[in-house]
Design an enzyme around this catalytic site. Structure first.
Site, PDB file in Angstrom:
ATOM      1  N   LYS A 191     -13.954 -18.893  17.612  1.00 36.64           N
ATOM      2  CA  LYS A 191     -14.054 -18.993  16.156  1.00 36.64           C
ATOM      3  C   LYS A 191     -12.675 -19.238  15.565  1.00 36.64           C
ATOM      4  O   LYS A 191     -11.852 -18.339  15.463  1.00 36.64           O
ATOM      5  CB  LYS A 191     -14.658 -17.735  15.535  1.00 36.64           C
ATOM      6  CG  LYS A 191     -15.142 -18.042  14.126  1.00 36.64           C
ATOM      7  CD  LYS A 191     -14.969 -16.949  13.107  1.00 36.64           C
ATOM      8  CE  LYS A 191     -13.597 -16.680  12.611  1.00 36.64           C
ATOM      9  NZ  LYS A 191     -13.030 -17.663  11.658  1.00 36.64           N
ATOM     10  N   GLU A 266      -3.630  -9.461  19.594  1.00 36.27           N
ATOM     11  CA  GLU A 266      -2.247  -9.854  19.275  1.00 36.27           C
ATOM     12  C   GLU A 266      -2.133  -9.751  17.760  1.00 36.27           C
ATOM     13  O   GLU A 266      -2.718 -10.569  17.034  1.00 36.27           O
ATOM     14  CB  GLU A 266      -1.972 -11.304  19.694  1.00 36.27           C
ATOM     15  CG  GLU A 266      -2.046 -11.552  21.180  1.00 36.27           C
ATOM     16  CD  GLU A 266      -0.965 -10.859  21.975  1.00 36.27           C
ATOM     17  OE1 GLU A 266       0.024 -10.383  21.367  1.00 36.27           O
ATOM     18  OE2 GLU A 266      -1.112 -10.790  23.206  1.00 36.27           O
ATOM     19  N   CYS A 300       3.990 -14.522  14.061  1.00 36.39           N
ATOM     20  CA  CYS A 300       3.920 -13.083  14.334  1.00 36.39           C
ATOM     21  C   CYS A 300       5.226 -12.559  14.895  1.00 36.39           C
ATOM     22  O   CYS A 300       5.515 -11.375  14.767  1.00 36.39           O
ATOM     23  CB  CYS A 300       2.742 -12.760  15.241  1.00 36.39           C
ATOM     24  SG  CYS A 300       2.653 -13.819  16.660  1.00 36.39           S
ATOM     25  N   GLU A 397       4.452  -6.606   6.984  1.00 34.78           N
ATOM     26  CA  GLU A 397       4.508  -7.993   7.439  1.00 34.78           C
ATOM     27  C   GLU A 397       4.211  -8.907   6.243  1.00 34.78           C
ATOM     28  O   GLU A 397       3.153  -8.803   5.625  1.00 34.78           O
ATOM     29  CB  GLU A 397       3.480  -8.235   8.545  1.00 34.78           C
ATOM     30  CG  GLU A 397       3.540  -9.659   9.070  1.00 34.78           C
ATOM     31  CD  GLU A 397       2.599  -9.912  10.244  1.00 34.78           C
ATOM     32  OE1 GLU A 397       1.399  -9.611  10.115  1.00 34.78           O
ATOM     33  OE2 GLU A 397       3.069 -10.435  11.268  1.00 34.78           O
TER      34      GLU A 397
HETATM   35  P1  NAI Z   1      -6.928 -12.397   9.301  1.00 31.21           P
HETATM   36  O1  NAI Z   1      -6.583 -11.347  10.296  1.00 31.21           O
HETATM   37  O2  NAI Z   1      -7.898 -12.050   8.226  1.00 31.21           O
HETATM   38  O3  NAI Z   1      -7.514 -13.695  10.058  1.00 31.21           O
HETATM   39  C1  NAI Z   1      -7.391 -13.977  11.431  1.00 31.21           C
HETATM   40  C2  NAI Z   1      -8.750 -14.383  11.997  1.00 31.21           C
HETATM   41  O4  NAI Z   1      -9.667 -13.291  11.874  1.00 31.21           O
HETATM   42  C3  NAI Z   1      -9.419 -15.555  11.289  1.00 31.21           C
HETATM   43  O5  NAI Z   1     -10.127 -16.350  12.234  1.00 31.21           O
HETATM   44  C4  NAI Z   1     -10.413 -14.870  10.370  1.00 31.21           C
HETATM   45  O6  NAI Z   1     -11.502 -15.696  10.046  1.00 31.21           O
HETATM   46  C5  NAI Z   1     -10.856 -13.702  11.214  1.00 31.21           C
HETATM   47  N1  NAI Z   1     -11.386 -12.545  10.484  1.00 31.21           N
HETATM   48  C6  NAI Z   1     -11.085 -12.151   9.225  1.00 31.21           C
HETATM   49  N2  NAI Z   1     -11.781 -11.031   8.899  1.00 31.21           N
HETATM   50  C7  NAI Z   1     -12.540 -10.726   9.976  1.00 31.21           C
HETATM   51  C8  NAI Z   1     -13.465  -9.685  10.267  1.00 31.21           C
HETATM   52  N3  NAI Z   1     -13.754  -8.730   9.384  1.00 31.21           N
HETATM   53  N4  NAI Z   1     -14.042  -9.657  11.484  1.00 31.21           N
HETATM   54  C9  NAI Z   1     -13.760 -10.601  12.404  1.00 31.21           C
HETATM   55  N5  NAI Z   1     -12.911 -11.606  12.179  1.00 31.21           N
HETATM   56  C10 NAI Z   1     -12.295 -11.679  10.984  1.00 31.21           C
HETATM   57  O7  NAI Z   1      -5.610 -12.897   8.652  1.00 31.21           O
HETATM   58  P2  NAI Z   1      -5.437 -13.666   7.242  1.00 31.21           P
HETATM   59  O8  NAI Z   1      -6.247 -13.027   6.154  1.00 31.21           O
HETATM   60  O9  NAI Z   1      -5.673 -15.096   7.486  1.00 31.21           O
HETATM   61  O10 NAI Z   1      -3.918 -13.370   6.945  1.00 31.21           O
HETATM   62  C11 NAI Z   1      -3.561 -12.120   6.344  1.00 31.21           C
HETATM   63  C12 NAI Z   1      -2.311 -11.571   6.955  1.00 31.21           C
HETATM   64  O11 NAI Z   1      -2.518 -11.307   8.327  1.00 31.21           O
HETATM   65  C13 NAI Z   1      -1.133 -12.502   6.948  1.00 31.21           C
HETATM   66  O12 NAI Z   1      -0.469 -12.483   5.736  1.00 31.21           O
HETATM   67  C14 NAI Z   1      -0.324 -11.969   8.086  1.00 31.21           C
HETATM   68  O13 NAI Z   1       0.439 -10.875   7.650  1.00 31.21           O
HETATM   69  C15 NAI Z   1      -1.354 -11.495   9.062  1.00 31.21           C
HETATM   70  N6  NAI Z   1      -1.599 -12.475  10.125  1.00 31.21           N
HETATM   71  C16 NAI Z   1      -0.970 -12.293  11.308  1.00 31.21           C
HETATM   72  C17 NAI Z   1      -1.120 -13.209  12.313  1.00 31.21           C
HETATM   73  C18 NAI Z   1      -0.425 -13.025  13.600  1.00 31.21           C
HETATM   74  O14 NAI Z   1      -0.380 -13.955  14.397  1.00 31.21           O
HETATM   75  N7  NAI Z   1       0.108 -11.868  13.878  1.00 31.21           N
HETATM   76  C19 NAI Z   1      -1.931 -14.411  12.144  1.00 31.21           C
HETATM   77  C20 NAI Z   1      -2.593 -14.491  10.863  1.00 31.21           C
HETATM   78  C21 NAI Z   1      -2.408 -13.546   9.916  1.00 31.21           C
END
Ligand code: NAI
Ligand code: MG
Length: 496
Positions: A191, A266, A300, A397
């Site tokens: 996904k 991660e 990250c 972050e």
């Molecule tokens: P997110 O953690 O919401 O999204 C990452 C993935 O998880 C996407 O595919 C999203 O569709 C999915 N997702 C979202 N809610 C979910 C749920 N309840 N159950 C299962 N899957 C779910 O991150 P978002 O909202 O895009 O970004 C928010 C913050 O997260 C960023 O500002 C950053 O701080 C952090 N982030 C960190 C990342 C990393 O590589 N460490 C990558 C992306 C975001």
């Protein structure tokens, strides 16, 4: 301006209605719902994409289960067949490099030169490493103290895996999961993030072209709270691999507890980049700048806390401020662009709110600090300092081009403050003192340490976090532990 010549295949792909890729076919969502993915450089719609609901997740999982149980990939193809199929996928990625780079740049807000020269070749290299490991996942015999038995271990695929990935490196995060999962003989439901579904869909199509059987890799774009949540909860998914925010990682763990599926995570970081005055300070300034501003800070392992030994503080602060002000901000399809937009308007607001709050608390913003006017989601490279490591902006972050500079006095102070974080993904430092190098490397609490250089990675090296930065390690040989179960077999034999 140096606009890139548009790739015809990328344009043709964008003109298609984007479905879910289940069992080798492009299908609509059962509900008929779609979502729009934007081009962050101008805020305009880029493509309309089918939006998976729980019924579609179930359909994809059933398809992956059938593929797994039929043995079409895992047993009927030999390990060497899997090596070859995955290598064919690498060759296709090389052939489609420009198409994929342009899709990545348009969908994810990456400067196209980065997508071409970094994301595509690096992703392909990671996938090639996994491909060549498909016939090197081995068991052992064990020297048991029982007469007349052979006791051995085998590593078997976990089964049906789910992968939920973020938008910051859409293709790379896809291959970090697809490569090892498929090399080990699993099926995978992928996904992608709703902000960047396009290259994952294209990867799924290319996998079919490479001879990976239908159902082995299903790609289901959808909204996180809907499609991602359903995948994490699904009782017939054996393992879930997640990259994204720490708070969603915690939700994944809760959802996975229903059937105790295996979980790898991660998550976030707030990585310390320490500049000791005895290090190569001028090179450190370059690395510290790239370490936060590359990919608009949406990384990250971004070095978002730069600790500077007090005697070098002024030199480092003016150096990083200079780099921040010199970055060429612009459209991702312009070859001259060094910094693209943030991923969405909402994300830019989130980034801006951290800086605005810090400024109103009286913290010094010494470069940037503003949205860039226009339709895209651009935000200036921003530097704050000197500030305290305990300030909110030094602990949360931000995931944007925002760095905080924190002065320190001596090695103990640097280590103590660096470790004062709930994260532990990466850490780095600059020194010419060999004893200090080994001492500080052993004292820093993080899964990856860089000494005298920031940001290196390779398919052969394990990557993952201490503390709230995650569970498990991706890449290296360690990743295959995450996509296999160990079976121990005992067989008795008779004396003649
Ligand atoms: P997110 O953690 O919401 O999204 C990452 C993935 O998880 C996407 O595919 C999203 O569709 C999915 N997702 C979202 N809610 C979910 C749920 N309840 N159950 C299962 N899957 C779910 O991150 P978002 O909202 O895009 O970004 C928010 C913050 O997260 C960023 O500002 C950053 O701080 C952090 N982030 C960190 C990342 C990393 O590589 N460490 C990558 C992306 C975001
Ligand atoms: Mg997009």
């Amino acid at each position: 301006m140096a606009p890139v010549e548009r790739d015809l295949d990328a344009a043709a792909f964008l003109a298609c209605k984007q479905g879910l890729l289940i069992n080798g076919e492009r299908v609509s969502a059962a509900s008929g719902e779609t979502f729009v993915t934007l081009n962050p450089s101008n805020g305009e719609p880029l493509a309309d994409v089918a939006s998976a609901g729980a019924a579609d997740v179930d359909r994809a999982v059933r398809s992956s289960r059938r593929a797994f149980e039929s043995g079409v990939w895992r047993t009927k193809m030999t390990p060497r067949d899997r090596v070859n199929a995955l290598l064919r996928l690498c060759t296709l990625l090389e052939e489609k490099r420009e198409e994929m780079a342009q899709l990545e740049a348009l969908d994810g807000g990456k400067p196209v030169s980065n997508a071409r020269n970094d994301d595509l070749p690096i992703s392909t290299n990671y996938l090639r490493y996994s491909a060549t490991m498909a016939d090197k996942i081995v068991g052992e015999t064990r020297p048991v103290s029982v007469p007349n038995v052979l006791s051995y271990t085998v590593r078997e695929p976990v089964g049906v895996c789910g992968a939920i990935i973020p938008w910051n490196y859409p293709l790379m995060m896809a291959v970090w999961k697809v490569g090892p999962a498929l090399a080990a003989g699993n099926s995978l439901v992928l996904k992608p993030a709703e902000q960047t579904p396009l290259t994952a869909l294209r990867l799924g199509e290319l996998a079919l072209e490479a001879g990976i059987p239908p159902g082995v890799l299903n790609v289901i774009p959808g909204i996180g709270e809907v499609a991602g949540a359903a995948l994490a909860l699904h009782p017939d998914v054996d393992k879930i691999a997640f990259t994204g925010s720490t708070s969603v990682g915690q939700e994944i763990v809760r959802a996975a507890s229903g059937n105790l599926k295996r979980v790898s995570l991660e998550l976030g970081g707030k990585s310390p980049h320490i500049i000791f005055a005895d290090g190569d300070v001028s090179t450190a300034i370059d690395h510290a700048s790239a370490g936060i501003f590359y990919n608009q800070g949406q990384d990250c392992t971004a070095g978002s806390r730069v600790f500077v030994e007090r005697s070098a503080y002024d030199q480092v602060a003016s150096g990083i401020v200079g780099r921040a002000r010199a970055m060429r901000i612009g459209d991702t399809m312009d070859l001259a662009t060094e910094q693209g937009p943030l991923i969405t308007a909402e994300h830019r607001e989130r980034v801006a709110s951290f800086v605005d709050e810090a400024a109103s608390d009286g913290l010094d913003v010494i470069a940037g600090g503003s949205r860039v006017a226009g339709h895209g989601f651009f935000y200036e490279p921003t530097v704050l300092g000197p500030i305290s490591n305990l300030a909110r902006i030094a602990q949360e972050e931000i995931f944007g081009p925002v760095v905080v500079l924190i002065p320190f006095d001596g090695e103990d102070d640097a280590v103590l403050q660096s470790n004062q974080s709930r994260y532990g993904l990466a850490a780095g430092f600059w020194t010419r003192d060999l004893n200090r190098a080994l001492r500080v490397a052993s004292r820093l609490r993080a899964g990856r340490i860089w000494i005298n250089g920031w940001g290196y990675g390779d398919a052969t090296t394990p990557f993952g976090g201490f503390k709230m930065s995650g569970w498990g390690r991706e890449n290296g040989r360690e990743v295959f532990d995450m996509y296999t179960e160990v079976k121990n077999v005992w067989m008795r034999f008779y004396d003649s």
